[in-house]
Scaffold this motif. Sequence first.
Motif, PDB file in Angstrom:
ATOM      1  N   PRO A  17      92.561  17.685  50.790  1.00  0.00           N
ATOM      2  CA  PRO A  17      92.952  18.620  49.731  1.00  0.00           C
ATOM      3  C   PRO A  17      93.211  20.073  50.619  1.00  0.00           C
ATOM      4  CG  PRO A  17      90.566  18.000  49.828  1.00  0.00           C
ATOM      5  CD  PRO A  17      91.157  17.122  50.780  1.00  0.00           C
ATOM      6  N   PRO A  18      93.803  20.852  49.769  1.00  0.00           N
ATOM      7  CA  PRO A  18      93.887  22.341  50.323  1.00  0.00           C
ATOM      8  C   PRO A  18      92.362  23.115  49.916  1.00  0.00           C
ATOM      9  CG  PRO A  18      95.040  22.228  48.267  1.00  0.00           C
ATOM     10  CD  PRO A  18      94.607  20.853  48.716  1.00  0.00           C
ATOM     11  N   THR A  19      92.278  24.085  50.869  1.00  0.00           N
ATOM     12  CA  THR A  19      91.261  24.804  50.800  1.00  0.00           C
ATOM     13  C   THR A  19      91.188  25.584  49.542  1.00  0.00           C
ATOM     14  OG1 THR A  19      91.253  25.296  53.076  1.00  0.00           O
ATOM     15  CG2 THR A  19      89.930  26.697  51.733  1.00  0.00           C
ATOM     16  N   ALA A  20      90.313  25.492  48.882  1.00  0.00           N
ATOM     17  CA  ALA A  20      90.324  25.982  47.291  1.00  0.00           C
ATOM     18  C   ALA A  20      90.039  27.723  47.636  1.00  0.00           C
ATOM     19  CB  ALA A  20      88.937  25.587  46.677  1.00  0.00           C
ATOM     20  N   ARG A  21      91.047  28.076  46.809  1.00  0.00           N
ATOM     21  CA  ARG A  21      91.111  29.325  46.459  1.00  0.00           C
ATOM     22  C   ARG A  21      90.058  30.048  45.649  1.00  0.00           C
ATOM     23  NH1 ARG A  21      97.511  30.464  46.086  1.00  0.00           N
ATOM     24  NH2 ARG A  21      97.170  29.051  44.426  1.00  0.00           N
ATOM     25  N   LEU A  22      88.771  30.494  45.899  1.00  0.00           N
ATOM     26  CA  LEU A  22      87.674  30.670  45.025  1.00  0.00           C
ATOM     27  C   LEU A  22      86.836  31.757  45.390  1.00  0.00           C
ATOM     28  CD1 LEU A  22      85.909  29.093  43.235  1.00  0.00           C
ATOM     29  CD2 LEU A  22      84.673  28.097  45.073  1.00  0.00           C
ATOM     30  N   ARG A  23      86.502  32.165  44.519  1.00  0.00           N
ATOM     31  CA  ARG A  23      85.859  33.738  44.919  1.00  0.00           C
ATOM     32  C   ARG A  23      84.678  33.737  43.715  1.00  0.00           C
ATOM     33  NH1 ARG A  23      85.804  38.401  47.911  1.00  0.00           N
ATOM     34  NH2 ARG A  23      84.403  39.901  46.840  1.00  0.00           N
ATOM     35  N   MET A  24      83.374  33.602  44.258  1.00  0.00           N
ATOM     36  CA  MET A  24      82.072  33.473  43.327  1.00  0.00           C
ATOM     37  C   MET A  24      81.353  34.842  43.635  1.00  0.00           C
ATOM     38  SD  MET A  24      81.627  29.440  43.509  1.00  0.00           S
ATOM     39  CE  MET A  24      80.298  29.689  42.195  1.00  0.00           C
ATOM     40  N   THR A  25      80.443  34.843  42.615  1.00  0.00           N
ATOM     41  CA  THR A  25      79.203  35.991  42.749  1.00  0.00           C
ATOM     42  C   THR A  25      78.317  35.629  43.927  1.00  0.00           C
ATOM     43  OG1 THR A  25      78.115  34.834  41.197  1.00  0.00           O
ATOM     44  CG2 THR A  25      79.286  36.695  40.281  1.00  0.00           C
ATOM     45  N   ASP A  26      77.810  36.505  44.595  1.00  0.00           N
ATOM     46  CA  ASP A  26      76.831  36.085  45.546  1.00  0.00           C
ATOM     47  C   ASP A  26      75.453  35.368  44.907  1.00  0.00           C
ATOM     48  OD1 ASP A  26      78.395  37.441  47.505  1.00  0.00           O
ATOM     49  OD2 ASP A  26      77.636  39.477  47.169  1.00  0.00           O
ATOM     50  N   SER A  27      74.946  35.938  43.870  1.00  0.00           N
ATOM     51  CA  SER A  27      73.935  34.952  43.343  1.00  0.00           C
ATOM     52  C   SER A  27      74.140  34.794  41.814  1.00  0.00           C
ATOM     53  CB  SER A  27      72.655  35.811  43.317  1.00  0.00           C
ATOM     54  OG  SER A  27      72.783  37.176  42.988  1.00  0.00           O
ATOM     55  N   GLU A  48      93.305  19.350  42.992  1.00  0.00           N
ATOM     56  CA  GLU A  48      92.904  20.657  42.615  1.00  0.00           C
ATOM     57  C   GLU A  48      91.263  20.509  42.619  1.00  0.00           C
ATOM     58  OE1 GLU A  48      94.249  23.179  43.612  1.00  0.00           O
ATOM     59  OE2 GLU A  48      96.228  22.560  43.952  1.00  0.00           O
ATOM     60  N   LEU A  49      90.782  19.482  41.783  1.00  0.00           N
ATOM     61  CA  LEU A  49      89.404  19.208  41.753  1.00  0.00           C
ATOM     62  C   LEU A  49      88.770  18.729  42.818  1.00  0.00           C
ATOM     63  CD1 LEU A  49      89.668  17.752  37.934  1.00  0.00           C
ATOM     64  CD2 LEU A  49      89.132  20.466  38.857  1.00  0.00           C
ATOM     65  N   CYS A  50      89.341  18.043  43.668  1.00  0.00           N
ATOM     66  CA  CYS A  50      88.770  17.516  44.801  1.00  0.00           C
ATOM     67  C   CYS A  50      88.393  18.866  45.822  1.00  0.00           C
ATOM     68  CB  CYS A  50      89.526  16.438  45.622  1.00  0.00           C
ATOM     69  SG  CYS A  50      89.597  14.926  44.922  1.00  0.00           S
ATOM     70  N   SER A  51      89.277  19.639  45.969  1.00  0.00           N
ATOM     71  CA  SER A  51      89.076  21.033  46.845  1.00  0.00           C
ATOM     72  C   SER A  51      88.185  21.928  46.148  1.00  0.00           C
ATOM     73  CB  SER A  51      90.563  21.610  46.888  1.00  0.00           C
ATOM     74  OG  SER A  51      91.049  22.006  45.686  1.00  0.00           O
ATOM     75  N   LEU A  52      88.128  22.011  44.866  1.00  0.00           N
ATOM     76  CA  LEU A  52      87.050  22.630  44.154  1.00  0.00           C
ATOM     77  C   LEU A  52      85.672  22.176  44.099  1.00  0.00           C
ATOM     78  CD1 LEU A  52      86.478  25.339  42.299  1.00  0.00           C
ATOM     79  CD2 LEU A  52      86.909  23.556  40.408  1.00  0.00           C
TER      80      LEU A  52
END
Length: 185
Positions: A17-27, A48-52
């Motif tokens: 799967p492609p690398t998920a384009r994801l940005r999350m809060t640090d905590s 998409e869900l596999c990469s996520l």
Amino acid sequence: MVSSAEDRMTWVCTGEPPTARLRMTDSPSSRAMLDGGWWPTSRDPVVELCSLVTALTARRGGVIERIMLQPAAWERHPCRIGVGGAVVRVGWFATLGAQLVIITGRRDLRIDLAVIAPETTYAAATAAMLAASRPANTTRAANILSVPPSPRSRPLVADGDDVAVWETEGGHFQPDRHPTAPARA
């Protein structure tokens, strides 16, 4: 309701799967509306869900058990996907906004992510993911980015209609009433 064999299948991503384009809060914050933003590369839920799931497991740890999505925004609707030897159940909810994905798991794991449509430009998607990942953000996923809806989706409520939003989120609007004492017999 009779379910088809396809409904009972566990779908597995056969390629990498492609690398998920994801940005999350640090905590994670209990005051924030969102835990981050996710920008899928396509409308294929299996890939998409596999990469996520792979990215979230690496970042936050824990075991992801369920994912909730809006069906109109995706090409197909698998009920289970296999990721890393585990099975993740996928729920499709027409009442959930297309701009939100909810991920749950063991030990009270809950992650709410704003979903940015795959067709969104790089600049707009990056800005939306940054806004969604701000600590203590109070913006709903639908308001992070005005995403053009897929041809099959329809808006659930009008913009700015807070009572309608409240009604669709499970709350019920009632006029103020003064409590009354029960009658004595």
